[in-house]
Design a protein around this motif. Structure first.
Motif, mmCIF file in Angstrom:
data_model
loop_
_atom_site.group_PDB
_atom_site.id
_atom_site.type_symbol
_atom_site.label_atom_id
_atom_site.label_comp_id
_atom_site.label_asym_id
_atom_site.label_seq_id
_atom_site.Cartn_x
_atom_site.Cartn_y
_atom_site.Cartn_z
ATOM 1 N N LEU A 50 0.826 -1.206 0.000
ATOM 2 C CA LEU A 50 0.000 0.000 0.000
ATOM 3 C C LEU A 50 0.858 1.253 0.000
ATOM 4 O O LEU A 50 0.643 2.176 -0.797
ATOM 5 C CB LEU A 50 -0.902 -0.023 1.236
ATOM 6 C CG LEU A 50 -2.142 0.860 1.226
ATOM 7 C CD1 LEU A 50 -3.091 0.467 0.116
ATOM 8 C CD2 LEU A 50 -2.846 0.776 2.575
ATOM 9 N N PHE A 51 1.849 1.290 0.862
ATOM 10 C CA PHE A 51 2.748 2.439 0.904
ATOM 11 C C PHE A 51 3.514 2.583 -0.408
ATOM 12 O O PHE A 51 3.659 3.684 -0.943
ATOM 13 C CB PHE A 51 3.746 2.288 2.055
ATOM 14 C CG PHE A 51 3.197 2.667 3.397
ATOM 15 C CD1 PHE A 51 1.867 2.988 3.570
ATOM 16 C CD2 PHE A 51 4.026 2.702 4.497
ATOM 17 C CE1 PHE A 51 1.359 3.330 4.810
ATOM 18 C CE2 PHE A 51 3.537 3.037 5.752
ATOM 19 C CZ PHE A 51 2.195 3.356 5.906
ATOM 20 N N GLY A 52 4.022 1.470 -0.904
ATOM 21 C CA GLY A 52 4.817 1.535 -2.119
ATOM 22 C C GLY A 52 4.028 2.017 -3.312
ATOM 23 O O GLY A 52 4.475 2.892 -4.053
ATOM 24 N N LEU A 53 2.819 1.475 -3.520
ATOM 25 C CA LEU A 53 2.006 1.870 -4.662
ATOM 26 C C LEU A 53 1.566 3.329 -4.549
ATOM 27 O O LEU A 53 1.609 4.082 -5.525
ATOM 28 C CB LEU A 53 0.783 0.958 -4.772
ATOM 29 C CG LEU A 53 -0.140 1.200 -5.978
ATOM 30 C CD1 LEU A 53 0.628 1.072 -7.286
ATOM 31 C CD2 LEU A 53 -1.318 0.228 -5.938
ATOM 32 N N GLY A 54 1.169 3.735 -3.357
ATOM 33 C CA GLY A 54 0.771 5.119 -3.162
ATOM 34 C C GLY A 54 1.924 6.079 -3.414
ATOM 35 O O GLY A 54 1.745 7.145 -4.005
ATOM 36 N N ALA A 55 3.115 5.692 -2.990
ATOM 37 C CA ALA A 55 4.271 6.552 -3.195
ATOM 38 C C ALA A 55 4.651 6.651 -4.668
ATOM 39 O O ALA A 55 5.049 7.718 -5.150
ATOM 40 C CB ALA A 55 5.450 6.031 -2.380
ATOM 41 N N VAL A 56 4.538 5.527 -5.400
ATOM 42 C CA VAL A 56 4.819 5.570 -6.840
ATOM 43 C C VAL A 56 3.881 6.557 -7.531
ATOM 44 O O VAL A 56 4.302 7.361 -8.379
ATOM 45 C CB VAL A 56 4.678 4.168 -7.454
ATOM 46 C CG1 VAL A 56 4.680 4.237 -8.974
ATOM 47 C CG2 VAL A 56 5.821 3.271 -6.979
ATOM 48 N N MET A 57 2.603 6.529 -7.149
ATOM 49 C CA MET A 57 1.645 7.476 -7.720
ATOM 50 C C MET A 57 2.017 8.919 -7.383
ATOM 51 O O MET A 57 1.786 9.834 -8.170
ATOM 52 C CB MET A 57 0.249 7.172 -7.173
ATOM 53 C CG MET A 57 -0.327 5.838 -7.607
ATOM 54 S SD MET A 57 -0.803 5.800 -9.342
ATOM 55 C CE MET A 57 -2.181 6.949 -9.324
ATOM 56 N N ALA A 58 2.607 9.103 -6.195
ATOM 57 C CA ALA A 58 2.921 10.452 -5.737
ATOM 58 C C ALA A 58 4.225 10.999 -6.311
ATOM 59 O O ALA A 58 4.477 12.201 -6.207
ATOM 60 C CB ALA A 58 2.992 10.475 -4.212
ATOM 61 N N VAL A 59 5.064 10.165 -6.883
ATOM 62 C CA VAL A 59 6.343 10.646 -7.397
ATOM 63 C C VAL A 59 6.152 11.692 -8.495
ATOM 64 O O VAL A 59 6.836 12.718 -8.532
ATOM 65 C CB VAL A 59 7.186 9.464 -7.928
ATOM 66 C CG1 VAL A 59 8.349 9.963 -8.776
ATOM 67 C CG2 VAL A 59 7.698 8.627 -6.772
ATOM 68 N N LEU A 60 5.219 11.455 -9.390
ATOM 69 C CA LEU A 60 5.013 12.374 -10.509
ATOM 70 C C LEU A 60 4.229 13.622 -10.109
ATOM 71 O O LEU A 60 4.355 14.655 -10.753
ATOM 72 C CB LEU A 60 4.276 11.658 -11.644
ATOM 73 C CG LEU A 60 5.005 10.479 -12.282
ATOM 74 C CD1 LEU A 60 4.121 9.833 -13.339
ATOM 75 C CD2 LEU A 60 6.323 10.934 -12.892
ATOM 76 N N GLY A 61 3.440 13.518 -9.051
ATOM 77 C CA GLY A 61 2.527 14.597 -8.712
ATOM 78 C C GLY A 61 3.170 15.941 -8.393
ATOM 79 O O GLY A 61 2.861 16.954 -9.044
ATOM 80 N N PRO A 62 4.070 16.032 -7.391
ATOM 81 C CA PRO A 62 4.596 17.342 -7.003
ATOM 82 C C PRO A 62 5.292 18.119 -8.122
ATOM 83 O O PRO A 62 4.998 19.302 -8.317
ATOM 84 C CB PRO A 62 5.553 17.002 -5.855
ATOM 85 C CG PRO A 62 5.006 15.735 -5.284
ATOM 86 C CD PRO A 62 4.475 14.961 -6.457
ATOM 87 N N PRO A 63 6.207 17.491 -8.903
ATOM 88 C CA PRO A 63 6.832 18.297 -9.966
ATOM 89 C C PRO A 63 5.877 18.680 -11.084
ATOM 90 O O PRO A 63 5.955 19.787 -11.628
ATOM 91 C CB PRO A 63 7.968 17.406 -10.484
ATOM 92 C CG PRO A 63 7.618 16.029 -10.052
ATOM 93 C CD PRO A 63 6.849 16.167 -8.789
ATOM 94 N N LEU A 64 4.941 17.790 -11.453
ATOM 95 C CA LEU A 64 4.003 18.120 -12.531
ATOM 96 C C LEU A 64 3.044 19.227 -12.107
ATOM 97 O O LEU A 64 2.825 20.200 -12.848
ATOM 98 C CB LEU A 64 3.227 16.875 -12.953
ATOM 99 C CG LEU A 64 4.030 15.772 -13.645
ATOM 100 C CD1 LEU A 64 3.135 14.588 -13.967
ATOM 101 C CD2 LEU A 64 4.694 16.296 -14.919
ATOM 102 N N VAL A 65 2.475 19.096 -10.912
ATOM 103 C CA VAL A 65 1.579 20.133 -10.419
ATOM 104 C C VAL A 65 2.363 21.417 -10.155
ATOM 105 O O VAL A 65 1.880 22.532 -10.424
ATOM 106 C CB VAL A 65 0.859 19.658 -9.139
ATOM 107 C CG1 VAL A 65 0.003 20.779 -8.558
ATOM 108 C CG2 VAL A 65 -0.007 18.445 -9.441
ATOM 109 N N GLY A 66 3.588 21.274 -9.636
ATOM 110 C CA GLY A 66 4.422 22.456 -9.411
ATOM 111 C C GLY A 66 4.714 23.203 -10.694
ATOM 112 O O GLY A 66 4.652 24.441 -10.735
#
Length: 402
Positions: A50-66
Protein backbone atom coordinates in the motif's frame (compact mmCIF):
# COMPACT_ATOMS: atom_id res chain seq x y z
CA UNK A 1 7.46 43.54 4.45
CA UNK A 2 7.91 42.91 8.18
CA UNK A 3 8.18 39.23 9.02
CA UNK A 4 6.91 38.41 12.48
CA UNK A 5 5.94 35.31 14.39
CA UNK A 6 2.26 35.53 13.38
CA UNK A 7 3.16 35.84 9.69
CA UNK A 8 5.51 32.84 9.81
CA UNK A 9 2.92 30.74 11.64
CA UNK A 10 0.16 31.56 9.18
CA UNK A 11 2.47 30.91 6.23
CA UNK A 12 3.15 27.38 7.47
CA UNK A 13 -0.32 26.65 8.92
CA UNK A 14 -1.06 24.08 6.23
CA UNK A 15 2.16 22.24 7.12
CA UNK A 16 0.69 21.82 10.62
CA UNK A 17 -2.43 20.22 9.16
CA UNK A 18 -0.41 18.10 6.72
CA UNK A 19 1.92 16.87 9.46
CA UNK A 20 -1.02 15.99 11.73
CA UNK A 21 -2.70 14.11 8.89
CA UNK A 22 0.32 12.07 7.79
CA UNK A 23 1.35 11.31 11.37
CA UNK A 24 -2.00 9.65 11.98
CA UNK A 25 -2.32 8.06 8.54
CA UNK A 26 1.16 6.52 8.37
CA UNK A 27 1.74 5.70 12.01
CA UNK A 28 -1.75 4.85 13.30
CA UNK A 29 -4.68 4.77 10.87
CA UNK A 30 -3.24 2.90 7.90
CA UNK A 31 -1.39 0.17 9.84
CA UNK A 32 -4.46 -0.36 12.03
CA UNK A 33 -6.85 -0.53 9.06
CA UNK A 34 -4.55 -2.91 7.16
CA UNK A 35 -4.30 -5.17 10.21
CA UNK A 36 -8.11 -5.08 10.55
CA UNK A 37 -8.74 -5.96 6.89
CA UNK A 38 -5.88 -8.48 6.31
CA UNK A 39 -4.84 -11.96 7.47
CA UNK A 40 -2.23 -11.64 10.27
CA UNK A 41 0.53 -13.32 8.27
CA UNK A 42 0.12 -10.82 5.41
CA UNK A 43 -0.22 -7.54 7.29
CA UNK A 44 3.35 -6.30 6.76
CA UNK A 45 3.36 -7.29 3.09
CA UNK A 46 0.00 -5.62 2.44
CA UNK A 47 1.01 -2.48 4.31
CA UNK A 48 4.26 -2.33 2.38
CA UNK A 49 2.44 -2.75 -0.93
CA UNK A 50 0.00 0.00 0.00
CA UNK A 51 2.75 2.44 0.90
CA UNK A 52 4.82 1.54 -2.12
CA UNK A 53 2.01 1.87 -4.66
CA UNK A 54 0.77 5.12 -3.16
CA UNK A 55 4.27 6.55 -3.19
CA UNK A 56 4.82 5.57 -6.84
CA UNK A 57 1.64 7.48 -7.72
CA UNK A 58 2.92 10.45 -5.74
CA UNK A 59 6.34 10.65 -7.40
CA UNK A 60 5.01 12.37 -10.51
CA UNK A 61 2.53 14.60 -8.71
CA UNK A 62 4.60 17.34 -7.00
CA UNK A 63 6.83 18.30 -9.97
CA UNK A 64 4.00 18.12 -12.53
CA UNK A 65 1.58 20.13 -10.42
CA UNK A 66 4.42 22.46 -9.41
CA UNK A 67 5.29 23.13 -13.06
CA UNK A 68 1.64 23.84 -13.87
CA UNK A 69 1.53 26.27 -10.95
CA UNK A 70 4.71 28.00 -12.17
CA UNK A 71 3.38 28.32 -15.73
CA UNK A 72 0.01 29.67 -14.61
CA UNK A 73 1.60 31.94 -12.02
CA UNK A 74 -0.94 30.71 -9.44
CA UNK A 75 -0.63 28.97 -6.06
CA UNK A 76 -4.03 29.52 -4.42
CA UNK A 77 -6.33 27.28 -6.52
CA UNK A 78 -4.09 24.26 -6.02
CA UNK A 79 -4.08 24.58 -2.25
CA UNK A 80 -7.85 25.14 -2.16
CA UNK A 81 -8.86 22.12 -4.26
CA UNK A 82 -6.15 19.87 -2.87
CA UNK A 83 -7.31 20.52 0.70
CA UNK A 84 -10.94 19.77 -0.18
CA UNK A 85 -10.06 16.47 -1.85
CA UNK A 86 -7.82 15.56 1.07
CA UNK A 87 -10.71 15.91 3.52
CA UNK A 88 -12.86 13.64 1.32
CA UNK A 89 -10.10 11.02 1.05
CA UNK A 90 -9.65 10.90 4.83
CA UNK A 91 -13.37 10.23 5.32
CA UNK A 92 -13.27 7.40 2.78
CA UNK A 93 -10.12 5.92 4.31
CA UNK A 94 -11.45 5.54 7.86
CA UNK A 95 -14.70 3.97 6.58
CA UNK A 96 -13.16 1.60 4.01
CA UNK A 97 -14.86 -1.82 4.42
CA UNK A 98 -12.24 -3.78 2.45
CA UNK A 99 -8.54 -3.71 1.63
CA UNK A 100 -9.27 -2.76 -2.00
CA UNK A 101 -11.35 0.27 -1.04
CA UNK A 102 -8.74 1.22 1.54
CA UNK A 103 -6.16 1.20 -1.25
CA UNK A 104 -8.31 3.46 -3.46
CA UNK A 105 -8.91 5.93 -0.61
CA UNK A 106 -5.19 6.05 0.13
CA UNK A 107 -4.32 6.73 -3.51
CA UNK A 108 -6.86 9.59 -3.60
CA UNK A 109 -5.23 10.98 -0.47
CA UNK A 110 -1.82 10.88 -2.14
CA UNK A 111 -3.05 12.66 -5.27
CA UNK A 112 -4.93 15.31 -3.27
CA UNK A 113 -1.90 15.96 -1.09
CA UNK A 114 0.33 16.41 -4.14
CA UNK A 115 -2.15 18.85 -5.64
CA UNK A 116 -2.02 21.03 -2.54
CA UNK A 117 1.54 20.73 -1.28
CA UNK A 118 3.38 20.79 -4.64
CA UNK A 119 2.74 24.53 -5.21
CA UNK A 120 2.51 25.24 -1.47
CA UNK A 121 6.07 24.04 -0.94
CA UNK A 122 7.30 26.98 -3.04
CA UNK A 123 6.04 29.64 -0.64
CA UNK A 124 9.17 29.99 1.50
CA UNK A 125 11.49 30.58 -1.50
CA UNK A 126 8.72 32.69 -3.12
CA UNK A 127 8.04 35.00 -0.19
CA UNK A 128 10.92 34.86 2.33
CA UNK A 129 14.33 36.52 1.77
CA UNK A 130 17.38 34.28 2.00
CA UNK A 131 18.58 35.69 5.33
CA UNK A 132 15.32 34.74 7.03
CA UNK A 133 14.75 31.31 5.50
CA UNK A 134 16.30 29.46 8.41
CA UNK A 135 13.86 31.17 10.78
CA UNK A 136 10.97 30.47 8.40
CA UNK A 137 12.02 26.83 8.18
CA UNK A 138 12.29 26.70 11.95
CA UNK A 139 8.72 27.92 12.39
CA UNK A 140 7.60 25.49 9.71
CA UNK A 141 9.35 22.75 11.67
CA UNK A 142 7.61 23.82 14.89
CA UNK A 143 4.23 23.61 13.20
CA UNK A 144 5.06 20.26 11.65
CA UNK A 145 6.07 18.75 14.96
CA UNK A 146 3.17 20.47 16.75
CA UNK A 147 0.93 18.65 14.31
CA UNK A 148 2.70 15.45 15.30
CA UNK A 149 2.28 16.24 19.01
CA UNK A 150 -1.43 16.70 18.53
CA UNK A 151 -1.48 13.61 16.31
CA UNK A 152 0.20 11.59 19.06
CA UNK A 153 -2.36 12.72 21.63
CA UNK A 154 -5.28 12.10 19.27
CA UNK A 155 -3.91 8.72 18.17
CA UNK A 156 -3.55 7.69 21.80
CA UNK A 157 -6.92 8.93 23.09
CA UNK A 158 -9.51 8.85 20.30
CA UNK A 159 -11.11 6.12 18.16
CA UNK A 160 -9.81 5.67 14.61
CA UNK A 161 -12.87 7.19 12.90
CA UNK A 162 -12.73 10.35 15.02
CA UNK A 163 -9.03 10.70 14.20
CA UNK A 164 -9.89 10.80 10.49
CA UNK A 165 -12.64 13.40 10.96
CA UNK A 166 -10.37 15.67 12.98
CA UNK A 167 -7.58 15.36 10.40
CA UNK A 168 -9.98 16.45 7.66
CA UNK A 169 -11.21 19.45 9.67
CA UNK A 170 -7.72 20.68 10.53
CA UNK A 171 -6.69 20.20 6.91
CA UNK A 172 -9.37 22.68 5.79
CA UNK A 173 -8.61 25.09 8.64
CA UNK A 174 -4.88 25.14 7.91
CA UNK A 175 -5.49 25.74 4.22
CA UNK A 176 -7.79 28.67 5.05
CA UNK A 177 -5.14 30.35 7.22
CA UNK A 178 -2.34 29.93 4.67
CA UNK A 179 -4.45 30.96 1.66
CA UNK A 180 -4.79 34.51 3.00
CA UNK A 181 -1.05 35.17 2.64
CA UNK A 182 -0.63 33.81 -0.90
CA UNK A 183 -0.52 36.45 -3.66
CA UNK A 184 -3.25 36.07 -6.27
CA UNK A 185 -0.68 35.84 -9.06
CA UNK A 186 3.10 35.52 -9.27
CA UNK A 187 5.02 38.46 -10.72
CA UNK A 188 6.98 36.35 -13.24
CA UNK A 189 5.29 33.12 -14.43
CA UNK A 190 7.59 30.45 -15.84
CA UNK A 191 8.13 30.13 -19.58
CA UNK A 192 10.05 26.85 -19.85
CA UNK A 193 8.49 23.75 -21.31
CA UNK A 194 7.78 20.86 -18.96
CA UNK A 195 10.76 18.81 -20.15
CA UNK A 196 13.16 21.72 -19.86
CA UNK A 197 11.88 22.66 -16.40
CA UNK A 198 12.18 19.11 -15.09
CA UNK A 199 15.66 18.59 -16.55
CA UNK A 200 17.30 21.85 -15.46
CA UNK A 201 17.72 21.18 -11.70
CA UNK A 202 19.51 17.87 -12.28
CA UNK A 203 22.31 19.69 -14.11
CA UNK A 204 23.06 21.60 -10.91
CA UNK A 205 25.50 19.64 -8.73
CA UNK A 206 24.38 21.32 -5.52
CA UNK A 207 20.71 20.51 -6.12
CA UNK A 208 21.62 16.89 -6.82
CA UNK A 209 23.59 16.63 -3.56
CA UNK A 210 20.78 18.22 -1.54
CA UNK A 211 18.35 15.81 -3.15
CA UNK A 212 20.48 12.76 -2.31
CA UNK A 213 20.93 13.97 1.26
CA UNK A 214 17.19 14.29 1.76
CA UNK A 215 16.54 10.98 0.00
CA UNK A 216 18.85 8.96 2.23
CA UNK A 217 17.76 10.58 5.50
CA UNK A 218 14.09 10.08 4.68
CA UNK A 219 14.76 6.49 3.61
CA UNK A 220 16.15 5.85 7.08
CA UNK A 221 13.18 7.62 8.65
CA UNK A 222 10.51 5.71 6.72
CA UNK A 223 12.20 2.35 7.23
CA UNK A 224 12.04 2.92 10.97
CA UNK A 225 8.57 4.50 11.05
CA UNK A 226 6.59 2.26 8.69
CA UNK A 227 7.01 -0.94 10.67
CA UNK A 228 7.42 0.50 14.17
CA UNK A 229 3.92 -0.53 15.26
CA UNK A 230 4.65 -4.12 14.26
CA UNK A 231 8.05 -4.03 16.05
CA UNK A 232 6.34 -2.94 19.25
CA UNK A 233 3.77 -5.73 18.95
CA UNK A 234 6.26 -8.49 18.05
CA UNK A 235 9.43 -7.56 19.98
CA UNK A 236 8.30 -5.41 22.92
CA UNK A 237 4.87 -6.83 23.66
CA UNK A 238 4.02 -4.96 26.87
CA UNK A 239 3.97 -1.20 27.11
CA UNK A 240 4.93 -0.35 30.67
CA UNK A 241 7.01 2.30 32.41
CA UNK A 242 7.50 2.77 36.14
CA UNK A 243 5.44 -0.30 36.83
CA UNK A 244 2.39 1.10 35.08
CA UNK A 245 0.84 0.02 31.79
CA UNK A 246 0.73 3.08 29.52
CA UNK A 247 -0.97 1.50 26.51
CA UNK A 248 -3.07 -1.55 25.79
CA UNK A 249 -2.76 -1.70 22.00
CA UNK A 250 0.30 -1.32 19.73
CA UNK A 251 -1.28 1.62 17.88
CA UNK A 252 -1.60 3.46 21.22
CA UNK A 253 1.99 2.62 22.13
CA UNK A 254 3.37 3.89 18.84
CA UNK A 255 1.28 7.06 19.09
CA UNK A 256 2.82 7.80 22.50
CA UNK A 257 6.33 7.30 21.12
CA UNK A 258 5.45 9.60 18.23
CA UNK A 259 4.23 12.19 20.72
CA UNK A 260 7.59 12.22 22.49
CA UNK A 261 9.45 12.42 19.18
CA UNK A 262 7.34 15.41 18.22
CA UNK A 263 7.88 17.12 21.58
CA UNK A 264 11.63 16.79 21.20
CA UNK A 265 11.52 18.11 17.67
CA UNK A 266 9.40 21.07 18.74
CA UNK A 267 11.96 22.06 21.34
CA UNK A 268 14.81 21.99 18.82
CA UNK A 269 13.27 23.40 15.64
CA UNK A 270 13.19 27.22 15.97
CA UNK A 271 16.55 27.51 17.81
CA UNK A 272 18.12 25.30 15.12
CA UNK A 273 16.62 27.44 12.34
CA UNK A 274 17.94 30.65 13.87
CA UNK A 275 21.34 29.06 14.42
CA UNK A 276 21.51 27.96 10.78
CA UNK A 277 20.95 31.56 9.60
CA UNK A 278 23.82 32.66 11.83
CA UNK A 279 26.33 29.79 11.62
CA UNK A 280 25.39 27.92 8.46
CA UNK A 281 23.34 24.87 7.58
CA UNK A 282 26.01 22.17 7.41
CA UNK A 283 27.10 21.93 11.08
CA UNK A 284 23.51 21.39 12.18
CA UNK A 285 22.89 18.75 9.50
CA UNK A 286 25.98 16.89 10.74
CA UNK A 287 24.73 17.03 14.33
CA UNK A 288 21.26 15.76 13.49
CA UNK A 289 22.32 12.98 11.12
CA UNK A 290 24.95 11.51 13.41
CA UNK A 291 22.54 11.61 16.34
CA UNK A 292 19.78 9.85 14.39
CA UNK A 293 22.16 7.24 13.04
CA UNK A 294 23.59 6.31 16.43
CA UNK A 295 20.15 5.95 18.02
CA UNK A 296 19.05 3.12 15.71
CA UNK A 297 21.22 0.35 17.28
CA UNK A 298 20.00 1.41 20.73
CA UNK A 299 16.42 0.57 19.72
CA UNK A 300 17.57 -2.98 19.03
CA UNK A 301 19.67 -3.28 22.17
CA UNK A 302 16.93 -2.10 24.51
CA UNK A 303 13.54 -3.47 23.37
CA UNK A 304 11.84 -2.22 26.53
CA UNK A 305 9.07 0.31 26.31
CA UNK A 306 10.30 2.49 29.18
CA UNK A 307 13.71 2.86 27.53
CA UNK A 308 12.16 3.41 24.11
CA UNK A 309 10.28 6.38 25.57
CA UNK A 310 13.58 8.06 26.46
CA UNK A 311 15.12 7.22 23.09
CA UNK A 312 12.07 8.69 21.34
CA UNK A 313 12.66 12.06 23.01
CA UNK A 314 16.31 12.16 21.88
CA UNK A 315 15.29 11.06 18.39
CA UNK A 316 12.88 14.00 18.32
CA UNK A 317 15.56 16.51 19.29
CA UNK A 318 17.84 15.41 16.44
CA UNK A 319 14.95 15.16 14.01
CA UNK A 320 13.79 18.68 14.92
CA UNK A 321 17.22 20.05 14.06
CA UNK A 322 17.07 18.32 10.69
CA UNK A 323 13.52 19.53 9.97
CA UNK A 324 14.47 23.14 10.66
CA UNK A 325 17.56 23.16 8.47
CA UNK A 326 17.03 20.95 5.43
CA UNK A 327 14.21 23.08 3.97
CA UNK A 328 16.38 26.20 4.26
CA UNK A 329 19.28 24.25 2.73
CA UNK A 330 17.41 23.41 -0.46
CA UNK A 331 16.03 26.94 -0.86
CA UNK A 332 19.63 28.22 -0.71
CA UNK A 333 20.57 26.27 -3.84
CA UNK A 334 17.53 26.95 -6.07
CA UNK A 335 18.59 28.76 -9.26
CA UNK A 336 15.44 29.93 -11.08
CA UNK A 337 12.97 32.14 -9.14
CA UNK A 338 10.31 31.42 -11.79
CA UNK A 339 10.50 27.66 -11.22
CA UNK A 340 10.33 27.37 -7.43
CA UNK A 341 7.31 25.06 -7.40
CA UNK A 342 8.78 22.78 -10.09
CA UNK A 343 12.14 22.50 -8.32
CA UNK A 344 10.59 22.08 -4.88
CA UNK A 345 8.21 19.52 -6.38
CA UNK A 346 11.17 17.55 -7.68
CA UNK A 347 12.85 17.83 -4.32
CA UNK A 348 9.72 16.51 -2.61
CA UNK A 349 10.11 13.26 -4.51
CA UNK A 350 13.09 12.71 -2.21
CA UNK A 351 10.45 12.14 0.46
CA UNK A 352 8.14 10.02 -1.72
CA UNK A 353 10.66 7.64 -3.28
CA UNK A 354 11.95 6.47 0.12
CA UNK A 355 8.36 5.47 0.91
CA UNK A 356 8.44 3.21 -2.16
CA UNK A 357 11.59 1.49 -0.96
CA UNK A 358 10.39 1.33 2.63
CA UNK A 359 7.13 -0.20 1.42
CA UNK A 360 9.03 -2.73 -0.66
CA UNK A 361 10.79 -3.90 2.51
CA UNK A 362 7.53 -5.34 3.89
CA UNK A 363 7.91 -8.74 2.21
CA UNK A 364 11.62 -9.15 3.11
CA UNK A 365 10.74 -8.17 6.67
CA UNK A 366 8.15 -10.95 6.90
CA UNK A 367 10.56 -13.46 5.35
CA UNK A 368 13.51 -12.52 7.58
CA UNK A 369 11.38 -12.61 10.71
CA UNK A 370 10.13 -16.07 9.68
CA UNK A 371 13.73 -17.34 9.37
CA UNK A 372 14.88 -16.02 12.74
CA UNK A 373 13.17 -14.30 15.63
CA UNK A 374 13.73 -10.57 15.27
CA UNK A 375 16.13 -10.95 12.31
CA UNK A 376 14.00 -8.72 10.08
CA UNK A 377 13.89 -5.95 12.67
CA UNK A 378 17.67 -6.19 13.18
CA UNK A 379 18.27 -5.61 9.48
CA UNK A 380 15.58 -2.90 9.38
CA UNK A 381 17.03 -0.65 12.08
CA UNK A 382 20.66 -1.14 11.09
CA UNK A 383 19.83 -0.11 7.54
CA UNK A 384 17.96 2.94 8.82
CA UNK A 385 20.95 4.05 10.90
CA UNK A 386 23.33 3.59 7.97
CA UNK A 387 21.16 5.75 5.71
CA UNK A 388 20.99 8.52 8.32
CA UNK A 389 24.79 8.64 8.53
CA UNK A 390 25.41 8.40 4.78
CA UNK A 391 22.89 11.14 3.99
CA UNK A 392 24.40 13.47 6.56
CA UNK A 393 27.87 13.65 5.10
CA UNK A 394 26.73 14.23 1.52
CA UNK A 395 26.12 17.89 2.43
CA UNK A 396 29.88 18.48 2.75
CA UNK A 397 30.57 19.12 -1.01
CA UNK A 398 27.59 21.55 -1.43
CA UNK A 399 29.02 24.89 -2.58
CA UNK A 400 26.05 27.26 -2.33
CA UNK A 401 25.49 26.64 1.36
CA UNK A 402 27.74 26.75 4.37
Amino acid sequence: MRYGTEWFLRLSAYWFATSFKWFLVLLVLLPAKVAELSPPEEKASRLGFLFGLGAVMAVLGPPLVGHLSDRLGRRRPFLLWGSLLTALALFLLVHAPSYTLLLLAYLLLQVADDLATGPYSALIPDLVPKGARGVASGYMGVLQVSGQVLGGAVGFLLPLEVQGYLAGFLNLLGAGLSLKLIPDRLANPAERTLCAALAAPWRDRDFLLVYLTRFLVMLGFYLAQTYLQYYLADAVGTFQAGGRTLAQEPFQAVALLGLLIALGAGLASVPAGRASDRWGRKPLIYLSGVGLGLLMPLILLFPRYDLLLALALFFGLFYGVYLAVDWALVTDVLKDPRAHATEMGLWQTAIVLPQVLAGAFGKPLDLLNARGEGLGYLVLFLLAGSFFLLGTFLVAPIRKAR
